[in-house]
Enzyme design. Structure first.
Site, short mmCIF file in Angstrom:
data_model
loop_
_atom_site.label_atom_id
_atom_site.label_comp_id
_atom_site.label_asym_id
_atom_site.label_seq_id
_atom_site.Cartn_x
_atom_site.Cartn_y
_atom_site.Cartn_z
N ASN A 26 -68.07 67.11 -87.74
CA ASN A 26 -67.12 65.66 -87.87
C ASN A 26 -66.11 65.73 -88.75
O ASN A 26 -66.13 66.46 -89.82
CB ASN A 26 -68.22 64.66 -88.51
CG ASN A 26 -69.16 63.73 -87.65
OD1 ASN A 26 -68.55 63.20 -86.75
ND2 ASN A 26 -70.13 63.30 -88.26
N CYS A 27 -65.17 64.80 -88.37
CA CYS A 27 -64.11 64.78 -89.31
C CYS A 27 -64.58 63.90 -90.56
O CYS A 27 -65.08 62.37 -90.30
CB CYS A 27 -62.79 64.04 -88.83
SG CYS A 27 -61.68 63.56 -90.13
N VAL A 28 -64.61 64.41 -91.63
CA VAL A 28 -65.30 63.66 -92.61
C VAL A 28 -64.67 62.30 -93.01
O VAL A 28 -65.44 61.14 -93.18
CB VAL A 28 -65.86 64.41 -94.10
CG1 VAL A 28 -64.34 64.79 -94.80
CG2 VAL A 28 -66.66 63.55 -95.15
N ALA A 44 -65.26 59.87 -90.26
CA ALA A 44 -66.75 59.25 -90.30
C ALA A 44 -67.25 58.36 -91.47
O ALA A 44 -67.70 57.20 -91.25
CB ALA A 44 -67.63 60.56 -90.64
#
Lengths: 129, 118, 94
Positions: A78-80, A83
């Site tokens: 995921n792209c933090v 997210a």
């Protein structure tokens, strides 16, 4: 044989693109190609919400990603920051943000956009869905 | 190092596409990729001056465009056809950009390694 | 040599029209998936696409009951999609 990186930008429910991404990934792996990682960006991070609870007779895309990981050991990242903005947190971000709950867990992981960039650099081809 | 072209086809602020596109562009440039930007269709409106996104609850990511030079992002193309469609002139834009024909933009796509559309 | 991927119907998205501005008729191809396949029922859209190499996602066409309407268009399954993506220099997902 080639190495792909697959970027998923759409939500798992209400949009068909994530399912298309999953089918593409499965077909690429079945054809003997490799996938550096599946990177979830924009609304794509919603694919990794562990609380997604489709009815028992409906296709469970989150589970399908997990099974793809189990079969081929591909990273699901995921792209933090994308997210966090969409309410998808792992235990780490929950702790950092002092919230009691989290809804993302392995085999999905949190990473930065840098992992997308380095994945593109290492791969032969980027496919966005 | 790869040549990455980021295309902005959607208007700013109504969705997060433009912001997340620019985030990706700057991050890629800071990871030493050769980054170029193309603005087409409503994406062109990203470049207008005097925007006030905070007044509608959005982050002012537009002001970051002023820092493109610091990230070594020197190639910024805007679609000539879209400029006409939206009745815009070059001096309506907040940063210097190369007004480019469809053929010039297509040639740019041929030249880069990957094209990502936001 | 670019594969242009269109996932949304032009009724909701500028994807197809933007793509057509830059796609090259001689060397590129356009692959329509998801609801984008629906627009091929429209004569006006077909006329616009007449000079391009067009593919559609077989699963997406069949799922929508469109197979018999789109017989003249080359259909690809996912493994053919994977192969096509490698045949072209890059894939632009509009």
């Amino acid at each position: 044989m080639s190495k792909f990186i697959i970027q998923v930008n759409s939500a798992p429910y209400g949009n068909g693109a994530s399912f298309n991404a999953y089918q593409f990934a499965k077909a690429a792996l079945a054809s003997g190609h490799t996938i550096d990682k599946v990177f979830f960006y924009q609304d794509g991070v919603l694919n990794t919400n562990h609380l997604n609870s489709p009815a028992s007779d409906e296709f469970d895309l989150k589970q399908a990603w997990i099974e793809l990981h189990q079969q081929y050991n591909i990273a699901l990242v995921n792209c933090v920051s994308a997210a966090l903005r969409r309410g998808v947190l792992s235990e780490v971000e929950a702790g950092e943000n002092q919230v009691q709950h989290w809804n993302m867990q392995p085999p999905f992981t949190m990473g930065g956009l840098g992992e997308l960039v380095s994945g593109i650099e290492k791969s032969d081809k980027l496919i966005c869905f | 190092m790869k040549k990455l072209c980021i295309v902005f086809k959607q208007a700013p602020h109504g969705t997060a596409h433009g912001r997340e596109g620019l985030d990706f562009a700057l991050l890629s440039a800071s990871f030493e990729q050769e980054v170029s930007l193309v603005f087409t269709g409503e994406g062109l409106l990203t470049l207008l001056k005097e925007q006030d996104p905070e007044s509608i609850g959005c982050k002012d990511y537009i002001s970051t465009l002023g820092a493109l030079g610091l990230y070594d992002i020197d190639t910024v193309l805007v679609c000539q056809e879209s400029m006409h469609e939206f009745n815009l002139q070059q001096n309506d834009l907040r940063i210097p950009a190369l007004v480019s024909s469809a053929e010039e933009i297509a040639a740019h796509f041929d030249h880069v390694d990957e094209v990502m559309v936001f | 040599m670019i594969l242009h991927l269109i996932k949304d119907t032009p009724a909701n998205s500028s994807a197809l029209n933007t793509c057509l501005r830059y796609a090259r008729k001689q060397t590129d191809c356009i692959l329509l998936s998801g609801n984008a396949v629906n627009c091929l029922l429209q004569a006006e859209v077909l006329a616009h696409l007449a000079d391009y190499k067009i593919y559609v996602s077989q699963e997406d066409v069949a799922a929508r009951g469109l197979t018999r309407f789109l017989k003249q268009i080359e259909q690809v399954n996912y493994s053919e999609f994977v192969a096509l993506s490698l045949k072209y220099d890059k894939v632009i997902s509009w």
